[in-house]
Design a protein around this motif. Structure first.
Motif, PDB file in Angstrom:
ATOM      1  N   UNK A 178      48.794 -37.553  -0.623  1.00 22.70           N
ATOM      2  CA  UNK A 178      49.030 -37.289  -2.254  1.00 22.70           C
ATOM      3  C   UNK A 178      47.550 -35.730  -2.402  1.00 22.70           C
TER       4      UNK A 178
ATOM      5  N   UNK B  71      48.563 -42.505   1.620  1.00 14.99           N
ATOM      6  CA  UNK B  71      49.302 -42.213   0.464  1.00 14.99           C
ATOM      7  C   UNK B  71      47.640 -41.968  -0.350  1.00 14.99           C
ATOM      8  N   UNK B  72      46.759 -42.050  -0.326  1.00 10.35           N
ATOM      9  CA  UNK B  72      45.798 -41.227  -0.798  1.00 10.35           C
ATOM     10  C   UNK B  72      45.655 -39.819  -0.027  1.00 10.35           C
ATOM     11  N   UNK B  73      45.613 -40.065   1.621  1.00  2.11           N
ATOM     12  CA  UNK B  73      45.314 -39.116   2.202  1.00  2.11           C
ATOM     13  C   UNK B  73      46.642 -38.271   1.778  1.00  2.11           C
TER      14      UNK B  73
END
Lengths: 477, 339
Positions: free
Chosen positions: A107, A103-105
Motif C-alpha cells: 500500500x 500489506x504495508x509494503x
C-alpha cells in the motif's frame, strides 16, 4: 436454511470473487514493473506508454482486489469463530505476518508509485513498483502457508487441556511440502494470468491501430513480451502442478480420487477427459479415457496404484469415526462432492492449457510484425484474459471443495468450524450484502476496464521544465 | 513483562496507529461535502490523502491479524459477537476504497457524485462505529461462560457506547479538518482551520465527557493520567489552531487520539473483553492468548519489521509533504465514455 450452508456459500463467494483480482494484481505488477524498467534502461518511449497504459488497468483491478481482501481477514472471526479458536495459535501468525510484511509494503509503495511520478527519480520510481510486486509475492507466500496448513497440518500439537491445535514448529508450517508446491503453482498461474491479460489487451489494441505504425509497433512489443511471459509461466504451472498432484495424492488421497471420480482402488488408473452419468460410482461412463494418466499424475508411474473413494472412505471411518459433517456435503462419509471436484479439476487444467496454447498461437501469428485479422483472432484476444482467470477460480474451487468435509484435514470438519453464536439470518444478511455490493462493483469494474482499453495508450505529455512548486501535479485523483 | 502483556501493548499500538492515521483520512472523507464547494476543491481534498489512505488502513488489517495470532479467543468472540457493526464497517471500507480510485477514472457529475457519496458514507460509518465498538469493549458486553457473545445487535447501542461513537466521529472530523489546513493552501486552508476551531470545541467537550464516563466506569490511576494527557493535548491543539500553527495543531489532535486510545486500553487491562454477566467469563490477556511459542515468534517478527514499516511510511509522508492548492490539480484525463 442452516447457518453452516450459508456460511459456506459466503466463504466461497467472497473468496472466489477476491481471487478473480489477486492473480491479475500479482502478474500485472511484475509486467508493469518490467516495462518501467525497460523504459529506465532504454529511454524508449514505447515502454513508458505501456507502463502507464497497463499501470492504469492494474490500478483499476488492484483497488477492488484490496478492498475485497479486507473481508477475507475478518470473516474467519465472523463466520468461523470455532475454527479461529481452534487454530488461531497457528493460523493467525501467517495472517498477521502477511499484514506486517506485505500489506504495508504494497500500500505504501503503491501510493508512492501512483503519485510519485514527479516526486521521485526515475529509478526510485521504478523500484517502487518492484517493491509492490515483492509485496504481492510475500502476501501470497504467507496466505498460502496458512492454506497449506489446512490441507496438510504440520508443526502443531493438539493440546487436550485447551482443546486446540498449538504451534510447535513454525518453520515446518512455512516449509510445509504442500506449501512448497502450492506457492510456485499459484504464483506462476498469476504470471500466466497477468500475461494473458496483457496479450489479450495489446493484441486487440494492435488490431485496431493498423494505420498508426508507431502505436502498432508499441502494442506488438506488448503482445510478444506478454506471450513470452505467458508461455514460460504456463510451463512452470504444468511442472509445479504435476509436483503438487503427487504430493496431494500422498497427503490427501481422497482429493485425487474425487478429482477423477475413481471409486475403487486401481493401478494403471485412467484419466477421463469427459464423462456422462452421475459420478456417484454407479453409472459413470467415461467418454474419452487416457489409460494410466491418473496413475502418472498421482504417482509418477503409469501403473502406479491410485486409491479409490470406497477404500478411502472405509479407511477414514476407521481412523476418524463417523463423519459428523457427512449430512452436509456428500453422498457418503468423508467424500467431497464428486461432480464439483471432477469438473473443476478438468476445467482448471483445460482452461489453463487453452490459455497457453492461445499465447503460443499469437506469438506465432505475430512474427515479423504481422497482425492477423479475422474473427478467430478477435475471439482469441477476448479469451486470453478470461481463460487463466477462470482456470484459477476452478483451481481454488477444486482444492477447497476437495478438502471437504474437513476445514483442517484430519483435525476439524467444516461443520465444527462454524460460529456457534451466529444465526442464519445474520449470515444471510452478510451473504446478500456482500454479493450485491460485489456484483455492482464487478459491473463497474468491467466497464471501466473496457473504457480504458478502448481509449488505448495515451501519447506522452509535453516534457515539463525544472522543478517548480506552482506547476500542476503530474498525477492527481 | 509477560509476553501476553507485550502483545496487549502491541495491539494497543496498532490500534493507536490506525486511529491516529486513518482518523484524519476518515475526517477528510467526512468533510468532503462541507469543505469543498466545487469539483476542483473536492479533488484537492481527496488528493491530500490520496497517496497515504491505503497505507493507513493497513494498520487495521495488522491489528486484526495480530489479534487473531496473539489472542485467538478475543478475535473469535469479538468478530462473531460484533457481527453486524463489523459488516457495516467492512461494506463502508469496501465502497470507500474503490471510490478513491474509481472516482477519478470517469467523467460526469453523476459518476463523480455517486463516488463522493461512497467516500462520505464510507468515512462516516466506520468513524462512528469504531467508537461504539471500543466503548462496548471497554465497558463490557454479555459474554457467556463458554466465551461466546450472547448479546445481539441492540445490546451494543446503549448511551455510553453511542457517546463513544459521537466522540470518535467528532475527533476524526477535527483531526481531518486540521490535516486539510496543514496540507492545503488558499481559501480551503483558511476555511478548514476555522472549521477545525469550531468542531474542535465541540469535540473537546464530548471527548472529555466520554473519557470521564470511561474513567468512572472502568478506569484506574494510569488511565486517568492518560485521559488527562489526551484532554490537554486536544486543548493545546485547539490553541495552535487558533494561532494558525497547523503543524502543532495536527500534533495536538494526533497525540490526543493516541493518548485517548492508550487510556482505553489501560482501562481495559488485564481484560481484553470483560463480561457484564454475573455467571459469564471475561476474556483476559491470559485466558484469550495464544501459546508462548507463537507469541515469541510474533514478537521477533514485530520487533524487526515494525520499525521498518514506520521508516518507509514516514518517508512516504515526507515525499508528499507539499501543500496542495487548486492550481496544482491537473486537468483530468479520464476517457469520455466512462459513466
Amino acid at each position: 436454511m442452516d447457518p453452516l450452508d450459508i456460511a459456506r456459500w459466503q466463504f466461497g463467494i467472497v473468496t472466489v470473487y477476491h481471487f478473480l483480482f489477486v492473480p491479475i494484481t500479482i502478474g500485472l505488477s511484475a509486467i508493469v514493473a518490467g516495462y518501467e524498467t525497460a523504459w529506465v534502461r532504454t529511454g524508449h518511449e514505447h515502454w513508458l506508454r505501456l507502463t502507464k497504459f497497463f499501470g492504469k488497468l492494474f490500478l483499476i483491478n488492484f483497488a477492488i482486489g484490496v478492498v475485497t481482501g479486507i473481508v477475507q481477514e475478518f470473516q474467519f472471526g465472523m463466520n468461523w469463530s470455532d475454527y479461529s479458536r481452534f487454530v488461531g495459535d497457528i493460523f493467525g501468525a501467517p495472517l498477521a505476518i502477511e499484514g506486517l510484511l506485505a500489506f504495508f509494503l504494497e500500500s505504501t509503495f503503491l501510493g508512492l508509485w501512483i503519485f510519485g511520478w514527479d516526486r521521485l527519480p526515475a529509478r526510485v520510481h521504478a523500484a517502487c513498483i518492484w517493491i509492490v510486486h515483492v509485496g504481492t509475492l510475500l502476501s501470497a507466500y504467507f496466505i498460502l502457508a496458512a492454506n497449506s496448513w489446512m490441507q496438510h497440518p504440520v508443526g502443531y500439537r493438539f493440546n487436550p487441556d485447551t482443546g486446540r491445535a498449538e504451534l510447535h514448529d513454525f518453520a515446518a508450517v512455512l516449509l510445509n511440502k504442500v506449501q512448497l508446491a502450492t506457492f510456485p503453482h499459484v504464483v506462476l498461474s498469476a504470471y500466466l494470468t497477468g500475461a494473458g491479460f496483457v496479450v489479450g489487451v495489446a493484441f486487440w489494441s494492435m488490431r485496431r491501430t493498423r494505420d498508426e505504425e508507431d502505436d502498432r509497433r508499441m502494442y506488438l512489443r506488448a503482445v510478444r513480451t506478454g506471450a513470452a511471459v505467458a508461455l514460460v509461466a504456463a510451463l512452470g504451472v504444468v511442472v509445479s502442478g504435476d509436483v503438487q498432484g503427487k504430493i496431494m495424492t500422498d497427503v490427501q488421497p481422497m482429493k485425487m480420487a474425487a478429482a477423477e471420480g475413481l471409486y475403487d482402488t486401481t493401478d494403471h488408473a485412467p484419466f477421463s477427459l469427459l464423462t456422462i452419468g452421475k459420478l456417484d460410482g454407479s453409472t459413470a461412463t467415461n467418454i474419452i479415457e487416457m489409460p494410466g494418466l491418473l496413475s502418472f499424475l498421482g504417482t509418477g508411474h503409469f501403473d502406479g496404484e491410485v486409491q479409490g473413494i470406497n477404500q478411502l472412505r472405509a479407511e477414514y471411518r476407521r481412523t476418524y469415526g463417523t463423519d459428523p459433517g457427512a449430512a452436509y456435503y456428500s453422498p457418503g462419509d468423508y467424500t467431497p462432492i464428486v461432480p464439483v471436484t471432477y469438473w473443476s479439476f478438468r476445467l482448471m487444467i483445460g482452461l489453463g492449457l487453452l490459455a497457453a496454447a492461445g499465447a503460443a498461437l499469437i506469438l506465432l501469428a505475430t512474427r515479423r510484425g504481422r497482425a492477423p485479422t479475422g474473427r478467430f483472432w478477435l475471439w482469441l484476444a477476448i479469451a486470453m484474459p478470461l481463460l487463466p482467470v477462470a482456470a484459477n477460480s476452478f483451481g481454488w474451487i477444486f482444492t477447497e471443495m476437495g478438502r471437504q468435509p474437513w476445514a483442517v484435514f484430519g483435525l476439524m470438519t467444516t461443520a465444527q468450524a462454524v460460529s456457534p453464536g451466529v444465526g442464519a439470518g445474520t449470515v444471510l444478511t452478510s451473504l446478500l450484502a456482500f454479493t450485491v455490493v460485489y456484483a455492482v462493483l464487478a459491473v463497474i469494474e468491467v466497464r471501466l476496464v473496457l473504457t480504458y482499453i478502448r481509449a488505448g495508450a495515451e501519447p506522452l505529455p509535453e516534457p515539463v521544465g525544472p522543478d517548480d512548486t506552482d506547476r500542476p501535479l503530474a498525477f492527481a485523483y | 513483562m509477560e509476553l501476553t502483556t507485550v502483545w496487549f501493548c502491541l495491539i494497543a499500538v496498532l490500534w493507536i496507529g490506525y486511529f491516529t492515521l486513518e482518523g484524519f483520512d476518515f475526517g477528510v472523507g467526512m468533510l468532503l461535502p462541507i469543505l469543498a464547494h466545487d469539483e476542483v476543491e473536492r479533488r484537492v481534498l481527496i488528493n491530500t490523502i490520496g497517496p497515504v489512505w491505503d497505507g493507513n488502513e493497513v494498520w487495521l488489517l495488522v491489528a486484526g491479524g495480530a489479534t487473531f495470532a496473539a489472542f485467538p479467543e478475543w478475535y473469535a468472540t469479538l468478530f462473531s459477537g460484533f457481527y453486524l457493526p463489523l459488516l457495516l464497517i467492512l461494506l463502508a471500507l469496501i465502497v470507500r476504497g474503490v471510490a478513491f480510485e474509481y472516482r477519478a477514472k470517469g467523467h460526469g457529475v453523476a459518476w463523480r457524485g455517486r463516488w463522493d457519496i461512497a467516500i462520505i458514507v464510507g468515512s462516516w460509518v466506520p468513524a462512528v462505529l469504531w467508537g461504539v465498538a471500543f466503548a462496548d469493549i471497554v465497558h463490557g458486553v454479555p459474554i457467556a461462560a463458554d466465551g461466546e457473545y450472547v448479546g445481539g445487535f441492540f445490546n451494543l447501542l446503549h448511551p455510553y457506547a453511542l457517546l463513544g461513537g459521537l466522540t470518535t466521529a467528532l475527533l476524526f472530523l477535527t483531526h481531518g479538518a486540521v490535516f486539510v489546513s496543514l496540507k492545503t493552501d488558499g481559501p480551503i486552508r483558511h476555511e478548514a482551520r476555522a472549521l477545525a476551531a469550531r468542531l474542535g470545541i465541540l469535540a473537546a467537550g464530548v471527548t472529555v465527557a466520554f473519557l470521564l464516563w470511561t474513567q468512572l466506569d472502568s478506569g484506574d490511576l494510569a488511565s486517568g493520567l492518560l485521559f488527562v494527557g489526551a484532554a490537554v493535548a486536544l486543548v493545546a491543539g485547539l490553541v495552535a489552531v487558533g494561532a494558525a500553527r497547523e503543524g502543532w495543531a495536527f500534533c495536538g489532535t494526533f497525540v490526543a487520539i493516541a493518548l485517548g486510545v492508550a487510556g482505553l486500553f489501560v482501562a481495559l487491562f488485564p481484560d481484553v473483553m470483560p463480561t457484564t454477566l454475573a455467571d459469564g467469563a471475561s476474556l483476559t490477556t491470559t485466558n484469550a492468548a495464544a501459546t508462548a511459542y507463537t507469541l515469541k515468534i510474533m514478537t521477533v517478527v514485530a520487533a524487526v519489521f515494525t520499525p521498518l514499516v514506520l521508516l518507509y511510511q514516514s518517508w512516504s509522508y515526507w515525499v508528499f509533504r507539499r501543500r496542495i492548492t487548486v492550481e496544482h490539480i491537473p486537468a483530468d484525463h479520464a476517457p469520455a465514455t466512462a459513466r
